[in-house]
Design a protein around this motif. Structure first.
Motif, PDB file in Angstrom:
ATOM      1  N   TRP A 117       1.790  17.711  40.260  1.00 29.71           N
ATOM      2  CA  TRP A 117       1.329  18.401  41.726  1.00 29.71           C
ATOM      3  C   TRP A 117       1.172  17.478  42.736  1.00 29.71           C
ATOM      4  O   TRP A 117       1.418  17.499  43.524  1.00 29.71           O
ATOM      5  CB  TRP A 117       0.136  19.345  41.286  1.00 29.71           C
ATOM      6  CG  TRP A 117       0.373  20.701  41.470  1.00 29.71           C
ATOM      7  CD1 TRP A 117      -0.308  21.598  42.151  1.00 29.71           C
ATOM      8  CD2 TRP A 117       1.336  21.651  40.978  1.00 29.71           C
ATOM      9  NE1 TRP A 117       0.111  22.805  42.298  1.00 29.71           N
ATOM     10  CE2 TRP A 117       1.441  22.927  41.463  1.00 29.71           C
ATOM     11  CE3 TRP A 117       2.618  21.426  39.970  1.00 29.71           C
ATOM     12  CZ2 TRP A 117       2.377  24.080  40.935  1.00 29.71           C
ATOM     13  CZ3 TRP A 117       3.307  22.480  39.797  1.00 29.71           C
ATOM     14  CH2 TRP A 117       2.916  23.846  40.286  1.00 29.71           C
ATOM     15  N   GLU A 118       0.273  16.191  42.039  1.00 28.20           N
ATOM     16  CA  GLU A 118       0.131  15.213  43.032  1.00 28.20           C
ATOM     17  C   GLU A 118       1.403  14.515  43.490  1.00 28.20           C
ATOM     18  O   GLU A 118       1.489  14.210  44.588  1.00 28.20           O
ATOM     19  CB  GLU A 118      -0.783  14.176  42.353  1.00 28.20           C
ATOM     20  CG  GLU A 118      -2.270  14.731  42.094  1.00 28.20           C
ATOM     21  CD  GLU A 118      -2.802  15.459  43.373  1.00 28.20           C
ATOM     22  OE1 GLU A 118      -2.693  14.493  44.369  1.00 28.20           O
ATOM     23  OE2 GLU A 118      -3.307  16.349  43.693  1.00 28.20           O
TER      24      GLU A 118
ATOM     25  N   ARG B 155       3.178  16.640  46.242  1.00 28.93           N
ATOM     26  CA  ARG B 155       2.593  17.154  47.397  1.00 28.93           C
ATOM     27  C   ARG B 155       3.187  15.946  48.547  1.00 28.93           C
ATOM     28  O   ARG B 155       3.201  16.555  49.771  1.00 28.93           O
ATOM     29  CB  ARG B 155       1.168  16.575  47.449  1.00 28.93           C
ATOM     30  CG  ARG B 155       0.333  17.544  46.634  1.00 28.93           C
ATOM     31  CD  ARG B 155      -1.303  17.155  46.715  1.00 28.93           C
ATOM     32  NE  ARG B 155      -1.844  17.869  45.711  1.00 28.93           N
ATOM     33  CZ  ARG B 155      -2.415  19.317  45.948  1.00 28.93           C
ATOM     34  NH1 ARG B 155      -2.084  19.815  46.920  1.00 28.93           N
ATOM     35  NH2 ARG B 155      -3.040  19.785  44.989  1.00 28.93           N
TER      36      ARG B 155
ATOM     37  N   ARG C  93       7.886  21.947  47.311  1.00 28.82           N
ATOM     38  CA  ARG C  93       6.741  20.997  47.986  1.00 28.82           C
ATOM     39  C   ARG C  93       5.551  21.645  47.529  1.00 28.82           C
ATOM     40  O   ARG C  93       5.487  22.824  47.683  1.00 28.82           O
ATOM     41  CB  ARG C  93       6.799  20.546  49.172  1.00 28.82           C
ATOM     42  CG  ARG C  93       5.998  19.524  49.778  1.00 28.82           C
ATOM     43  CD  ARG C  93       6.100  18.104  49.351  1.00 28.82           C
ATOM     44  NE  ARG C  93       7.412  17.614  49.890  1.00 28.82           N
ATOM     45  CZ  ARG C  93       7.192  16.940  50.987  1.00 28.82           C
ATOM     46  NH1 ARG C  93       6.002  16.465  51.424  1.00 28.82           N
ATOM     47  NH2 ARG C  93       8.540  16.263  51.591  1.00 28.82           N
TER      48      ARG C  93
ATOM     49  N   ASN D 170       1.804  22.645  48.343  1.00 30.52           N
ATOM     50  CA  ASN D 170       1.081  23.070  49.452  1.00 30.52           C
ATOM     51  C   ASN D 170      -0.190  23.727  48.896  1.00 30.52           C
ATOM     52  O   ASN D 170      -0.115  24.968  48.617  1.00 30.52           O
ATOM     53  CB  ASN D 170       1.737  23.858  50.332  1.00 30.52           C
ATOM     54  CG  ASN D 170       1.127  24.270  51.661  1.00 30.52           C
ATOM     55  OD1 ASN D 170      -0.120  23.638  51.818  1.00 30.52           O
ATOM     56  ND2 ASN D 170       1.537  24.988  52.428  1.00 30.52           N
TER      57      ASN D 170
END
Length: 443
Positions: free
Chosen positions: A290-291, A294, A312, A314
């Motif tokens: 997830w990081e 981003r 992406r 969000n």
């Protein structure tokens, strides 16, 4: 690959959460009807045929020729029985009996599982010999089960004009079938005559099978899968992984209390036995994914008319251009099964979401999202699968044992880069002549 239809509204009849046995394996302790657990995983809905089982002779003529099913017995253990079951074009559950008749079993309206007592077993000849039969109509969701000894099946009333077959349940160590060594191959025979088939380790490894599909022009497609007698070797590798990371990989192996494993559960199946065993296993990895995304696009090649789709993160969700859904962080259980959380596919979903789900889940299951080049899925080939932790060491070890690298180890093992060999082992012929199963394996 699974050919399961959801069964709603039935209540579990029992529950089981045994501890690993003294050998570190899960121990099968088969029970009776009262120990059956009714769930979506071991039931397949079908049209209710009435209060009594129907036995009919097959139709005499067909628009398309029927492919023969041959079974070569390479098994070194006890006598083997085959059971052929499927849904017909009216969604009625049937078994093909050894005498060629079609058995349409009924629960008789019972909401308690009722054993199928009709003679639906095909006793196979001895080692080195071949058995031959046909499925004399188009069918879907077919399975050819092979069991060392007798394998019990049951029917239960699902309501609303539906009956359900209660299949052997490897997720329940107290199921009546728990101590039987068995396996199955899956197949569909379309009205045109086209045959699809695969061997699957999505749920477990049991009695080893290989298969060959021969077409009328003489060409053959072969899936060797696992070598015969490979369960102990697989379990030794799983035990080594437990020693390395402390997770219950060794407990995926099932014995009868004697320390001799005869079955290996997939992580998804084992989670039903021990929900805490792999709790939180992938969550740290998911956070890292997830990081990363981003600030960087994850590009998914849908390998469809939707083309390449940029995704992406969000906030707390991943958003993919054109998809009718966003994707929350998957849990370990979501990744094992690929059919829950962000990986649910519903009838109303669009043609962007549908191809994203298998490619995204495969990337998590194989742990390729943080590798160099992992920002483009599914571009990385099999040499990159299962190379970093956490990952599915079940998938890794099974593919290491596969003679030809083929065989489903999870639902979307057929996801692969364009131009790369398919590792799932799905075979198809529009002009089939013989579908051959080799019990005990080719190798």
């Amino acid at each position: 690959m699974k050919f399961l239809v959801a069964l709603a509204g039935l209540i579990s009849l029992a529950s089981a959460a045994p501890k690993p046995g003294k050998h570190g394996f899960t121990t099968a302790r088969p029970g009776g009807i009262k120990d059956i657990i009714i769930s979506e995983d071991n039931t397949v809905n079908s049209t209710y045929v009435g209060d009594e089982t129907i036995i009919v002779r097959p139709p005499q003529t067909r628009l398309a020729p029927d492919a023969a099913i041959e079974i070569v017995n390479n098994f070194g253990g006890g006598p083997v029985n085959m059971y052929i079951t499927a849904l017909d074009d009216q969604d009625r559950r049937l078994f093909v009996a050894a005498d060629g008749s079609l058995v349409y079993p009924s629960s008789g309206g019972s909401t308690t599982p009722v054993p199928i007592t009709e003679n639906i077993a095909h006793p196979l000849p001895g080692p080195g010999e071949t058995y031959r039969t046909v499925v004399p109509l188009s069918v879907k969701g077919g399975r050819a089960y092979f069991a060392e000894g007798q394998l019990p099946f049951f029917m239960v009333f699902a309501g609303d004009g539906r009956d359900s077959l209660v299949e052997p349940d490897i997720k329940n160590p107290a199921d009546p079938s728990a101590g039987v060594n068995y396996g199955f191959g899956e197949f569909t025979q379309e009205p045109s005559g086209t045959v699809w088939s695969n061997i699957s380790f999505v749920d477990f490894v049991g009695l080893i099978l290989s298969m060959v599909l021969r077409s009328t022009d003489g060409t053959e497609q072969t899936v060797v899968g696992l070598p015969g007698g490979s369960v102990p070797s697989i379990c030794a590798a799983l035990a080594a992984q437990t020693a390395a990371d402390g997770r219950p990989w060794q407990s995926l192996c099932v014995d009868r209390g004697d320390g001799v494993p005869f079955r290996v559960l997939s992580p998804e199946s084992y989670t039903a036995v021990d929900p805490a065993g792999f709790a939180g296993y992938y969550e740290g990895y998911v956070d890292e994914v997830w990081e990363r995304y981003r600030s960087e696009d994850l590009v998914i090649n849908t390998q469809s008319a939707a083309g390449e789709v940029a995704c992406r993160v969000n906030g707390d969700v991943m958003e993919c251009a054109g998809s009718n859904k966003s994707y929350q962080k998957p849990t370990t259980e979501d990744i094992w099964g690929c059919n829950s959380g962000p990986f649910v596919v519903e009838g109303s979903d669009n043609d962007v979401h549908r191809p994203i789900v298998p490619r995204l889940c495969a990337a998590f299951y194989r742990s390729t999202l943080l590798l160099p080049g992992g920002n483009r899925q599914p571009d990385l080939g099999p040499e990159n699968y299962y190379t970093v932790d956490p990952t599915s060491h079940y998938g890794r070890i099974l593919h290491e044992h596969h003679v030809d690298g083929k065989g489903y180890t999870f639902s979307y093992d057929d996801v692969h880069p364009d131009g790369s060999p398919d590792t799932a082992g799905l075979i198809k012929s529009d002009t089939p002549e013989v579908l051959r199963f080799i019990v005990g394996g080719l190798a």
